[in-house]
Each structure stands twice: as C-alpha cells, then as structure tokens.
Motif scaffolding. Sequence first.
Motif, PDB file in Angstrom:
ATOM      1  N   GLY A  58      89.958  -4.179  31.482  1.00  0.00           N
ATOM      2  CA  GLY A  58      89.744  -2.697  30.797  1.00  0.00           C
ATOM      3  C   GLY A  58      88.693  -2.127  30.720  1.00  0.00           C
ATOM      4  N   GLU A  59      88.152  -1.537  29.778  1.00  0.00           N
ATOM      5  CA  GLU A  59      87.069  -0.732  29.593  1.00  0.00           C
ATOM      6  C   GLU A  59      85.665  -1.644  29.602  1.00  0.00           C
ATOM      7  OE1 GLU A  59      87.922   1.917  26.435  1.00  0.00           O
ATOM      8  OE2 GLU A  59      89.374   2.983  27.578  1.00  0.00           O
ATOM      9  N   LYS A  60      86.049  -2.684  28.722  1.00  0.00           N
ATOM     10  CA  LYS A  60      84.933  -3.969  28.665  1.00  0.00           C
ATOM     11  C   LYS A  60      84.509  -4.432  29.959  1.00  0.00           C
ATOM     12  CE  LYS A  60      83.113  -7.022  24.974  1.00  0.00           C
ATOM     13  NZ  LYS A  60      83.590  -7.452  23.896  1.00  0.00           N
ATOM     14  N   ALA A  61      85.417  -4.525  30.539  1.00  0.00           N
ATOM     15  CA  ALA A  61      85.201  -5.068  32.085  1.00  0.00           C
ATOM     16  C   ALA A  61      84.467  -4.218  32.826  1.00  0.00           C
ATOM     17  CB  ALA A  61      86.301  -5.484  33.155  1.00  0.00           C
ATOM     18  N   THR A  62      84.680  -2.825  32.879  1.00  0.00           N
ATOM     19  CA  THR A  62      83.692  -2.000  33.393  1.00  0.00           C
ATOM     20  C   THR A  62      82.259  -1.855  32.928  1.00  0.00           C
ATOM     21  OG1 THR A  62      84.060  -0.049  32.267  1.00  0.00           O
ATOM     22  CG2 THR A  62      85.767  -0.484  33.788  1.00  0.00           C
ATOM     23  N   ARG A  63      82.142  -2.103  31.783  1.00  0.00           N
ATOM     24  CA  ARG A  63      80.665  -2.356  31.151  1.00  0.00           C
ATOM     25  C   ARG A  63      80.006  -3.622  31.726  1.00  0.00           C
ATOM     26  NH1 ARG A  63      83.268  -0.633  26.398  1.00  0.00           N
ATOM     27  NH2 ARG A  63      83.265  -2.442  25.316  1.00  0.00           N
ATOM     28  N   TYR A  86      81.020  -5.768  34.368  1.00  0.00           N
ATOM     29  CA  TYR A  86      81.009  -5.836  35.896  1.00  0.00           C
ATOM     30  C   TYR A  86      80.595  -4.805  36.575  1.00  0.00           C
ATOM     31  CZ  TYR A  86      83.656 -10.264  34.903  1.00  0.00           C
ATOM     32  OH  TYR A  86      83.946 -11.476  34.739  1.00  0.00           O
ATOM     33  N   GLY A  87      80.711  -3.623  36.140  1.00  0.00           N
ATOM     34  CA  GLY A  87      80.337  -2.417  36.731  1.00  0.00           C
ATOM     35  C   GLY A  87      81.351  -1.315  36.850  1.00  0.00           C
ATOM     36  N   PRO A  88      80.998  -0.044  36.933  1.00  0.00           N
ATOM     37  CA  PRO A  88      82.179   1.005  37.021  1.00  0.00           C
ATOM     38  C   PRO A  88      83.401   0.732  38.111  1.00  0.00           C
ATOM     39  CG  PRO A  88      79.970   1.806  37.818  1.00  0.00           C
ATOM     40  CD  PRO A  88      79.840   0.288  37.382  1.00  0.00           C
ATOM     41  N   ASP A  89      84.564   0.835  37.635  1.00  0.00           N
ATOM     42  CA  ASP A  89      85.742   0.817  38.372  1.00  0.00           C
ATOM     43  C   ASP A  89      86.217  -0.711  38.640  1.00  0.00           C
ATOM     44  OD1 ASP A  89      85.936   3.643  39.033  1.00  0.00           O
ATOM     45  OD2 ASP A  89      84.608   3.366  40.655  1.00  0.00           O
ATOM     46  N   VAL A  90      85.518  -1.748  38.000  1.00  0.00           N
ATOM     47  CA  VAL A  90      86.080  -3.011  37.983  1.00  0.00           C
ATOM     48  C   VAL A  90      86.870  -3.223  36.626  1.00  0.00           C
ATOM     49  CG1 VAL A  90      85.646  -5.475  38.074  1.00  0.00           C
ATOM     50  CG2 VAL A  90      83.850  -3.782  39.339  1.00  0.00           C
ATOM     51  N   TRP A  91      88.162  -3.066  36.641  1.00  0.00           N
ATOM     52  CA  TRP A  91      88.952  -3.032  35.442  1.00  0.00           C
ATOM     53  C   TRP A  91      89.479  -4.343  35.302  1.00  0.00           C
ATOM     54  CZ3 TRP A  91      89.056   1.411  32.529  1.00  0.00           C
ATOM     55  CH2 TRP A  91      88.479   2.497  33.069  1.00  0.00           C
ATOM     56  N   GLU A 140      88.143 -12.953  38.536  1.00  0.00           N
ATOM     57  CA  GLU A 140      87.607 -13.993  37.670  1.00  0.00           C
ATOM     58  C   GLU A 140      88.333 -14.193  36.296  1.00  0.00           C
ATOM     59  OE1 GLU A 140      83.350 -14.381  37.465  1.00  0.00           O
ATOM     60  OE2 GLU A 140      83.267 -13.600  35.809  1.00  0.00           O
ATOM     61  N   THR A 141      88.976 -13.105  35.915  1.00  0.00           N
ATOM     62  CA  THR A 141      89.650 -12.929  34.589  1.00  0.00           C
ATOM     63  C   THR A 141      90.992 -13.373  34.976  1.00  0.00           C
ATOM     64  OG1 THR A 141      88.615 -10.971  33.676  1.00  0.00           O
ATOM     65  CG2 THR A 141      90.814 -11.503  33.038  1.00  0.00           C
ATOM     66  N   LEU A 142      91.329 -13.165  36.374  1.00  0.00           N
ATOM     67  CA  LEU A 142      92.893 -13.667  36.691  1.00  0.00           C
ATOM     68  C   LEU A 142      92.807 -14.985  36.899  1.00  0.00           C
ATOM     69  CD1 LEU A 142      93.915 -10.626  38.980  1.00  0.00           C
ATOM     70  CD2 LEU A 142      95.084 -11.390  36.718  1.00  0.00           C
ATOM     71  N   SER A 178      98.606   0.613  35.389  1.00  0.00           N
ATOM     72  CA  SER A 178      98.412  -0.073  33.947  1.00  0.00           C
ATOM     73  C   SER A 178      97.735  -1.530  34.395  1.00  0.00           C
ATOM     74  CB  SER A 178      99.801  -0.427  33.395  1.00  0.00           C
ATOM     75  OG  SER A 178      99.716  -1.505  32.448  1.00  0.00           O
ATOM     76  N   LEU A 179      96.785  -1.957  33.634  1.00  0.00           N
ATOM     77  CA  LEU A 179      96.270  -3.197  33.979  1.00  0.00           C
ATOM     78  C   LEU A 179      97.094  -4.396  33.102  1.00  0.00           C
ATOM     79  CD1 LEU A 179      92.676  -2.346  32.739  1.00  0.00           C
ATOM     80  CD2 LEU A 179      93.507  -2.606  34.883  1.00  0.00           C
ATOM     81  N   ASN A 180      98.050  -3.949  32.088  1.00  0.00           N
ATOM     82  CA  ASN A 180      98.747  -4.779  31.654  1.00  0.00           C
ATOM     83  C   ASN A 180      99.950  -5.240  32.333  1.00  0.00           C
ATOM     84  OD1 ASN A 180      97.490  -4.440  28.896  1.00  0.00           O
ATOM     85  ND2 ASN A 180      98.356  -2.317  29.065  1.00  0.00           N
ATOM     86  N   VAL A 181     100.517  -4.309  33.423  1.00  0.00           N
ATOM     87  CA  VAL A 181     101.443  -4.514  34.302  1.00  0.00           C
ATOM     88  C   VAL A 181     100.772  -5.223  35.305  1.00  0.00           C
ATOM     89  CG1 VAL A 181     102.834  -3.594  35.861  1.00  0.00           C
ATOM     90  CG2 VAL A 181     102.920  -2.446  33.586  1.00  0.00           C
TER      91      VAL A 181
END
Length: 424
Positions: free
Chosen positions: A74-79, A81-86, A90-92, A116-119
């Motif tokens: 989500g938003e924290k990942a974009t902060r 890892y950089g913009p657009d990395v939602w 490596e999270t998966l 949806s990132l949840n989906v």
Amino acid sequence: MTQYQHIQVPEAGQKITVGADGALNVPSQPIIAFIEGDGTGVDVTPVMRRVVDAVVAQVYRGERQIHWMEVYAGEKATRVYGPDVWLPDETLDAVREYAVSIKGPLTTPVGGGIRSLNVALRQQLDLYVCLRPVRYFKGVPSPVREPSKTDMVIFRENSEDIYAGIEFEAGSSQARRLMQFLHEEFGIHKIRFPETSAIGIKPVSREGTERLVRQAIQYAIDHDKPSVTLVHKGNIMKFTEGAFRDWGYALAAREFGATLIDGGPWMRLKNPKTGREITIKDSIADAFLQQILLRPVEYSVIATLNLNGDYISDALAAQVGGIGIAPGANLSGSVAVFEATHGTAPKYAGKDYVNPGSIILSAEMMLRHMGWIEAADAIIRIMEKAIRSKHVTYDFARLMEGATQVSCSGFGQVLIDQLHAEEA
Ligand SMILES: NC(=O)C1=CN([C@@H]2O[C@H](COP(=O)(O)OP(=O)(O)OC[C@H]3O[C@@H](n4cnc5c(N)ncnc54)[C@H](OP(=O)(O)O)[C@@H]3O)[C@@H](O)[C@H]2O)C=CC1
Ligand SMILES: O=C(O)CCC(=O)C(=O)O
Ligand SMILES: [Mg+2]
C-alpha cells in the motif's frame, strides 16, 4: 535466509514452518510478518501488536514471544520502495516464507487507479479461503433484538468470481472487440447498450468451488457445527453461481458421504467425530440476506462465492454490533494472512479513534491457528470483560447506555488493564 531489500528480519526469533501434512511447526520465539495498512491501519495495527505482546508475555510468563517483522504494502510501500511500488515482490516472498502474518486494511480507489492490493495478495498467494467468523459479544450494541442468535462462520471463495479483475472499460477497444465477438460468434444480441457497455468476466471453476466447500464441510466436522449452507445466486447466474451450488452438493456426496434428504437437493451427513448430523443446504443470496436477520439460528457455516461473501461479511458483522469487531483470515494450505473485515475508514485515519477490536480478534484467530490456545482464549476473555466494563470506542459508545468513550489506543489499554487484573 532470504536477503531482502527493505525488510528487516529480526535477529532473534525463528521461522514458523509448515510440514508436508500442512501442520505448523511453531517455535517459542516465532517471527510474524505484519503489514501496517493504510488509513486507520496506522491506528489499529500498533494497538493490536501491543495487546498481543502483553497477552503472550503474561500467559506464557516470558517463555514465548513474537518477533514482529514489518513487510510493506500500500501507501507505505510506495514510500519505502518508490512511487508505484504498491505490493513489492519481497512482501509476497516474505509472507509466503514466514507462513503466518497479519495485515491492516489497504486502500483501493473506486473506478480508476490501482486494483485491490488485498485481492492481489489473496490471488498471488492463492489464499483461497476467506474465513470470517461472526459471533456476538455480550453487551455489544446491535440493531437486532437477539444478536446472540447470530453465530456463523463465513467461508468466502477468495480467488475467483468477478474479483478476478477481468473487466474492460466502456468504449475501450477491448470492450468493443469482445462485444463484437459475442455478437458474431455466439449470436448474443441482448446487451442492451453495446456501444456504452463495460464488460466484466466472472470465472467460477469446479476446482475452486470444491476446495472451498471441502474446507467449509471439514470445518463443520471439526467444530461440530449443525449445517453448511451454500449461498449463491444460481437462479440467475446458472453456470457460475448455480454450478457452485451443484458442485458443492456433489462434493459433499462424493467426499463426505452425504445423502439426499427427501429427494434433495438438501443433504445430510453424519459427523464422523461426533456422530451428529450435519445438514448441507443452499440458499439463494437475496433470500439469505433476509433470513439471516429473521432466522439466524438456522445458519451456521456459510460457503459462498467472492462477491456474495464480501456483502454477507459486512451485513453479518453489523448484525452483531458492527465492523469494529469483525475478524478474518485468508488461508491456503500453507500460508495464513489474518486481517480485519473492515477497510481503511479514511475519515478517521491517524486520529486514534476507531475500534481496534477487529484486528485484535484477527490476531486471536492467528494465535489459535498457531496452537497458542491459552493466549487466544485470554484475548476473548479480556475482550468480553472490556465490553462489559463499557469502556469502548466511539462505534459502541454512541449506541451504549452509560458508556465511557475511549480512543483506539485507549481501548487497547483497557484490554491490557483487564489482562493485568486477571494476574492480580
Ligand atoms: N481488507 C481490506 O483491506 C479492506 C479494504 N477496504 C478499503 O478501505 C477503503 C474504505 O472503504 P469503506 O467502504 O469506507 O469501508 P470501511 O470498512 O473502511 O469503513 C466503512 C465504515 O465502517 C466503520 N468502520 C470501519 N472501520 C472501523 C473500525 N475499525 N472501528 C469502527 N468502525 C469502523 C465506519 O463507520 P461509521 O462511519 O459509522 O463510523 C466506517 O465509516 C476502500 O479503499 C476499500 O477498498 C475495504 C474493506 C476491506
Ligand atoms: O480490497 C478491497 O479494497 C476491499 C476488500 C473487501 O471489501 C473485503 O475483502 O472485504
Ligand atoms: Mg468487504
């Protein structure tokens, strides 16, 4: 050990592993991955961690401890890892590798923007069961007269249906070509406004249905439940929702020895563990939504497709007092991701306001899944006591007579105080 770019693996603690038979091997110092979440995730997730840590420390007297490992989405990942990395790869990888994790809610924009990132998390890890138990806690304000009669467990199919995200925008060349294909190849002329229609595709498979229904029936057997209801809209969507029903019944007969009641379609089977009867039945989704209000005692385990399950989850949560205490889990044979049923509630984000009960009860499910039953039981106990004390967050306070409203973190403290009072 896998090297991650931004994920800090705790130095102390070990991985939970999964045996070939699917059984978990949980060390006394497990590493648990967590996603903080967007919106009110920043409020509820730290409170959940604090409560779980306090419970584990007290119940196991320091002999067990969770080592939390933050992973990003989500938003924290974009902060980080950089913009657009939602949803970083490596999270998966970490969620898969560490087997048990818990997440806060993630935002999905309506209409355009990211899907949806949840989906995505559910689909990419093939977490095909969305398990959402719905039970009443005494004293919780509810819009129904007898909320304690609602005691259901939802098995929502999590990997297919229209959540597959295969849809084409109105006016796009794909929508136009698909329309043309349907028209020319299948002689379909009943799309009312072909020029301005968007098109969505709803895949529902026999395999997907069977693995979900199998888990639902097994759960009924393991937990001595009286019935499993297949909820569908099979009168209208015959080959998707209708097939879900038919495949579900067929599986009950083939794998669990269920037999027809009075010529069917309802079935019965004998619980091999208790000898008691389990009814396998079905209900059309619209009728089901009124029956759960009018005759909730007739329903126990619910197996349903993705969209129905989404609607039913929130409806049933409301029936027992709201989404503030509605927990859940996304499960495959080897990976479990626990999460609240609610979303990011953006208007309350960062205000230390909302009810953390939903993610705390998701953590309770997680502890039970890990076999840390004493800690899970303690969470249920202190939740009951906290509600009885009427020191509750706004959602309950606004409907409860004589309540003292507390903040999100304040409710966490109420739970911890109840825990410490048990010790005294
Ligand atoms: N699994 C996930 O991560 C999910 C993510 N979402 C996403 O969340 C975003 C917002 O969705 P939205 O439709 O507003 O649904 P939400 O569930 O976020 O919020 C709807 C309402 O539910 C109540 N609520 C939500 N959380 C709590 C809580 N912790 N305690 C008490 N009450 C709560 C609030 O009611 P009130 O206004 O009455 O106070 C809130 O306005 C969307 O982007 C959506 O896609 C949605 C669902 C699940
Ligand atoms: O993915 C989302 O944003 C919403 C998901 C949702 O509502 C749910 O899983 O209950
Ligand atoms: Mg939902």
